[in-house]
Motif scaffolding. Structure first.
Motif, PDB file in Angstrom:
ATOM      1  N   UNK A   1       0.839  -1.209   0.000  1.00 18.44           N
ATOM      2  CA  UNK A   1       0.000   0.000   0.000  1.00 18.44           C
ATOM      3  C   UNK A   1       0.873   1.259   0.000  1.00 18.44           C
ATOM      4  N   UNK A   2       1.975   1.216   0.754  1.00 19.13           N
ATOM      5  CA  UNK A   2       2.874   2.367   0.813  1.00 19.13           C
ATOM      6  C   UNK A   2       3.547   2.611  -0.531  1.00 19.13           C
ATOM      7  N   UNK A   3       4.039   1.539  -1.172  1.00 23.28           N
ATOM      8  CA  UNK A   3       4.679   1.688  -2.477  1.00 23.28           C
ATOM      9  C   UNK A   3       3.679   2.192  -3.515  1.00 23.28           C
ATOM     10  N   UNK A   4       2.452   1.715  -3.434  1.00 25.98           N
ATOM     11  CA  UNK A   4       1.409   2.173  -4.360  1.00 25.98           C
ATOM     12  C   UNK A   4       1.154   3.666  -4.177  1.00 25.98           C
ATOM     13  N   UNK A   5       0.945   4.083  -2.938  1.00 26.25           N
ATOM     14  CA  UNK A   5       0.671   5.503  -2.659  1.00 26.25           C
ATOM     15  C   UNK A   5       1.857   6.370  -3.062  1.00 26.25           C
ATOM     16  N   UNK A   6       3.067   5.906  -2.766  1.00 30.16           N
ATOM     17  CA  UNK A   6       4.264   6.676  -3.112  1.00 30.16           C
ATOM     18  C   UNK A   6       4.459   6.721  -4.625  1.00 30.16           C
ATOM     19  N   UNK A   7       4.144   5.642  -5.311  1.00 26.98           N
ATOM     20  CA  UNK A   7       4.210   5.611  -6.765  1.00 26.98           C
ATOM     21  C   UNK A   7       3.262   6.649  -7.368  1.00 26.98           C
ATOM     22  N   UNK A   8       2.066   6.714  -6.842  1.00 25.32           N
ATOM     23  CA  UNK A   8       1.104   7.702  -7.330  1.00 25.32           C
ATOM     24  C   UNK A   8       1.579   9.128  -7.058  1.00 25.32           C
TER      25      UNK A   8
END
Length: 185
Positions: free
Chosen positions: A84-91
């Motif tokens: 979830x963190x990598x997804x949010x940071x990617x966005x």
């Protein structure tokens, strides 16, 4: 580096402190817990209690984004809390991400890394809560075994139980948005 007393820096530090209080309010549990390291603890930061709340996850991603080193090509989120963190940071950053599995599946591709990762990629491991750093090191080594360069591990919270030192001793840079001692517990 901004000079002391810089109002933009003061606003950022106040926002960071306020977010830290919110994370403690929603995710700090007291009781008897066994950590992934096997150690017992009188408190536990339940990462899912802040990662599953969009208003908190979004703000956490803002502070993580400020700490992404120059030259990172790909973010890596260890299964399950780092995804979830990598997804949010990617966005937030526009950087692609991969998912690092704990073990390969017995079906499908059987990969330990899900997503596109090239040997020339410079990768930042994105972690939730780090205690001893064992899971961060495992994920970093998995990425390195694919030929990519791990530029470091970036966590939301360092429990200050040796994780930063262990990650550094394993040859990887370490940074965290919060250290346990900074949070009012």
């Amino acid at each position: 580096m901004r000079p002391a007393g810089d109002s933009a820096n003061d606003v950022g530090e106040a926002a960071k402190a306020e977010l830290g209080r919110r994370i403690v309010d929603v995710a700090l549990l007291r009781g008897e817990f066994v950590l992934s390291s096997g150690e017992e603890s009188g408190f536990y930061f339940d990462k899912y209690l802040f990662e599953t709340r969009p208003e908190l996850l979004s703000r956490v991603a803002d502070f993580l984004a400020e700490r992404v080193p120059e030259g990172v090509d790909v973010l890596a989120g260890p299964e399950l809390g780092g995804v979830a963190l990598a997804t949010a940071l990617s966005l937030r950053t526009g950087l692609p991400f991969v998912i690092v599995r704990k073990r390969s599946k017995g079906y499908g591709t059987g990969r330990l890394i899900e997503g596109r990762l090239a040997p020339a990629d410079r990768v930042l491991i994105v972690e939730d809560v780090v205690s001893t750093g064992a899971e961060s090191i495992r994920s970093a080594r998995t990425v390195a075994e694919c030929g990519a360069t791990v530029v470091g591990v970036l966590a939301v919270l360092d429990r200050e139980q040796g994780g930063a030192r262990n990650v550094a001793d394993a040859g990887f840079a370490f940074d965290a948005v919060y250290r346990r001692g900074e949070l009012a517990m």
